[in-house]
Scaffold this motif. Structure first.
Motif, PDB file in Angstrom:
ATOM      1  N   LEU A  34       0.919  -1.312  -0.265  1.00  0.00           N
ATOM      2  CA  LEU A  34       0.082   0.199  -0.095  1.00  0.00           C
ATOM      3  C   LEU A  34       0.999   1.015  -0.484  1.00  0.00           C
ATOM      4  O   LEU A  34       1.189   1.979  -1.182  1.00  0.00           O
ATOM      5  CB  LEU A  34      -0.761  -0.521   1.131  1.00  0.00           C
ATOM      6  N   ARG A  35       2.325   1.506   0.898  1.00  0.00           N
ATOM      7  CA  ARG A  35       2.725   2.398   1.012  1.00  0.00           C
ATOM      8  C   ARG A  35       3.664   3.047  -0.399  1.00  0.00           C
ATOM      9  O   ARG A  35       3.272   4.078  -0.808  1.00  0.00           O
ATOM     10  CB  ARG A  35       3.713   2.443   1.800  1.00  0.00           C
ATOM     11  N   VAL A  36       3.698   1.669  -1.058  1.00  0.00           N
ATOM     12  CA  VAL A  36       4.682   2.322  -2.079  1.00  0.00           C
ATOM     13  C   VAL A  36       3.649   2.446  -3.369  1.00  0.00           C
ATOM     14  O   VAL A  36       4.312   3.019  -4.366  1.00  0.00           O
ATOM     15  CB  VAL A  36       5.506   1.334  -2.706  1.00  0.00           C
ATOM     16  N   HIS A  37       2.451   2.626  -3.226  1.00  0.00           N
ATOM     17  CA  HIS A  37       1.687   2.550  -4.345  1.00  0.00           C
ATOM     18  C   HIS A  37       0.368   3.715  -3.972  1.00  0.00           C
ATOM     19  O   HIS A  37      -0.770   3.291  -4.411  1.00  0.00           O
ATOM     20  CB  HIS A  37       0.630   1.028  -4.750  1.00  0.00           C
ATOM     21  N   SER A  38       1.213   4.018  -3.076  1.00  0.00           N
ATOM     22  CA  SER A  38       0.333   5.429  -2.430  1.00  0.00           C
ATOM     23  C   SER A  38      -0.631   6.488  -3.742  1.00  0.00           C
ATOM     24  O   SER A  38       0.104   6.452  -4.207  1.00  0.00           O
ATOM     25  CB  SER A  38       0.660   5.743  -1.552  1.00  0.00           C
ATOM     26  N   PRO A  39      -1.641   6.621  -3.241  1.00  0.00           N
ATOM     27  CA  PRO A  39      -1.863   7.680  -4.604  1.00  0.00           C
ATOM     28  C   PRO A  39      -1.334   9.400  -4.204  1.00  0.00           C
ATOM     29  O   PRO A  39      -2.570   9.667  -5.002  1.00  0.00           O
ATOM     30  CB  PRO A  39      -3.770   7.214  -4.742  1.00  0.00           C
ATOM     31  N   SER A  40      -0.870   9.343  -3.378  1.00  0.00           N
ATOM     32  CA  SER A  40      -0.520  11.060  -3.209  1.00  0.00           C
ATOM     33  C   SER A  40       0.258  11.176  -4.328  1.00  0.00           C
ATOM     34  O   SER A  40       0.819  10.348  -5.291  1.00  0.00           O
ATOM     35  CB  SER A  40       0.395  10.833  -1.740  1.00  0.00           C
ATOM     36  N   ALA A  41       0.200  12.880  -3.893  1.00  0.00           N
ATOM     37  CA  ALA A  41       0.849  12.850  -5.096  1.00  0.00           C
ATOM     38  C   ALA A  41       2.747  12.343  -5.495  1.00  0.00           C
ATOM     39  O   ALA A  41       3.744  13.099  -6.114  1.00  0.00           O
ATOM     40  CB  ALA A  41       0.716  15.262  -5.109  1.00  0.00           C
ATOM     41  N   GLU A  42       3.245  12.300  -3.422  1.00  0.00           N
ATOM     42  CA  GLU A  42       4.628  12.198  -2.723  1.00  0.00           C
ATOM     43  C   GLU A  42       5.078  11.067  -4.171  1.00  0.00           C
ATOM     44  O   GLU A  42       5.946  11.037  -4.627  1.00  0.00           O
ATOM     45  CB  GLU A  42       4.410  12.308  -2.242  1.00  0.00           C
ATOM     46  N   VAL A  43       3.854  10.124  -3.972  1.00  0.00           N
ATOM     47  CA  VAL A  43       4.371   8.967  -4.886  1.00  0.00           C
ATOM     48  C   VAL A  43       4.106   8.848  -5.916  1.00  0.00           C
ATOM     49  O   VAL A  43       5.114   8.263  -6.609  1.00  0.00           O
ATOM     50  CB  VAL A  43       3.825   7.755  -4.073  1.00  0.00           C
ATOM     51  N   GLN A  44       3.105   9.333  -6.511  1.00  0.00           N
ATOM     52  CA  GLN A  44       2.296   8.930  -7.735  1.00  0.00           C
ATOM     53  C   GLN A  44       2.859  10.467  -8.541  1.00  0.00           C
ATOM     54  O   GLN A  44       3.138  10.781 -10.149  1.00  0.00           O
ATOM     55  CB  GLN A  44       0.780   9.274  -8.069  1.00  0.00           C
ATOM     56  N   GLY A  45       3.617  11.298  -7.839  1.00  0.00           N
ATOM     57  CA  GLY A  45       4.027  12.532  -8.639  1.00  0.00           C
ATOM     58  C   GLY A  45       3.122  13.349  -9.590  1.00  0.00           C
ATOM     59  O   GLY A  45       1.690  13.610  -9.068  1.00  0.00           O
ATOM     60  N   HIS A  46       3.586  14.018 -10.332  1.00  0.00           N
ATOM     61  CA  HIS A  46       2.659  14.319 -11.343  1.00  0.00           C
ATOM     62  C   HIS A  46       3.091  14.363 -12.701  1.00  0.00           C
ATOM     63  O   HIS A  46       3.448  14.667 -13.887  1.00  0.00           O
ATOM     64  CB  HIS A  46       3.260  16.225 -11.516  1.00  0.00           C
ATOM     65  N   GLY A  47       2.141  13.328 -12.365  1.00  0.00           N
ATOM     66  CA  GLY A  47       2.331  12.403 -14.164  1.00  0.00           C
ATOM     67  C   GLY A  47       3.726  11.812 -14.287  1.00  0.00           C
ATOM     68  O   GLY A  47       3.678  10.460 -15.591  1.00  0.00           O
ATOM     69  N   LYS A  48       4.737  11.643 -13.621  1.00  0.00           N
ATOM     70  CA  LYS A  48       5.801  10.566 -13.441  1.00  0.00           C
ATOM     71  C   LYS A  48       5.786  10.069 -12.011  1.00  0.00           C
ATOM     72  O   LYS A  48       6.332  10.831 -11.178  1.00  0.00           O
ATOM     73  CB  LYS A  48       6.852  11.227 -13.781  1.00  0.00           C
ATOM     74  N   PRO A  49       5.365   9.030 -11.698  1.00  0.00           N
ATOM     75  CA  PRO A  49       5.196   8.433 -10.475  1.00  0.00           C
ATOM     76  C   PRO A  49       6.912   8.495  -9.653  1.00  0.00           C
ATOM     77  O   PRO A  49       7.990   8.211 -10.554  1.00  0.00           O
ATOM     78  CB  PRO A  49       5.614   7.313 -10.543  1.00  0.00           C
ATOM     79  N   VAL A  50       7.265   9.066  -8.669  1.00  0.00           N
ATOM     80  CA  VAL A  50       7.995   8.342  -7.761  1.00  0.00           C
ATOM     81  C   VAL A  50       8.822   6.907  -7.419  1.00  0.00           C
ATOM     82  O   VAL A  50       7.961   6.817  -5.898  1.00  0.00           O
ATOM     83  CB  VAL A  50       8.829   9.446  -7.059  1.00  0.00           C
TER      84      VAL A  50
END
Length: 125
Positions: A34-50
């Protein structure tokens, strides 16, 4: 149609969130997943996942409803942004094996590790 869980259980010892559905389906989602697939902007980036790494052993400390459409999850590494909608949680459950395999491959390509105490180093010869 949105699939809403009929039961949600946080298992702190096993670091797992269990979601049960009226259809009989049940998903046991590890906190690390769940942590590595968080829908947050911090994880999902702005169109480029981190790519998240070093999250082996991360746990969930709190699970709270967010309105009637999502859960807010608080992880013991301090991450608590991003709302896990019912649809997103169901998708994570349905695609867990595929998403986990993709994540492990991505970690390997990036030379990163799940272990927070380990730094993978690639030797260029």
């Amino acid at each position: 149609m949105t699939k809403i869980p009929t039961a949600i259980q946080l298992h702190k010892a096993s670091r797992t969130l269990t979601l049960k559905y009226a259809s009989g389906e049940q998903f046991d989602l590890p906190a690390e997943f769940l942590r590595v697939h968080s829908p947050s902007a911090e994880v999902q980036g702005h169109g480029k996942p981190v790519l998240q790494f070093g999250k082996l052993g991360v746990g969930l400390t709190k699970v709270e409803p967010a309105g009637n459409y999502a859960l807010k999850l608080t992880f013991d590494d301090g991450h608590d942004s991003g709302l896990f909608t019912w649809d997103y949680l169901y998708q994570l459950g349905q695609r867990q094996a595929e998403l986990w395999d993709d994540y492990l491959q991505e970690l390997n390509r990036a030379g990163k590790s799940r272990d927070p105490n380990e730094q993978a180093v690639r030797l260029m010869l």
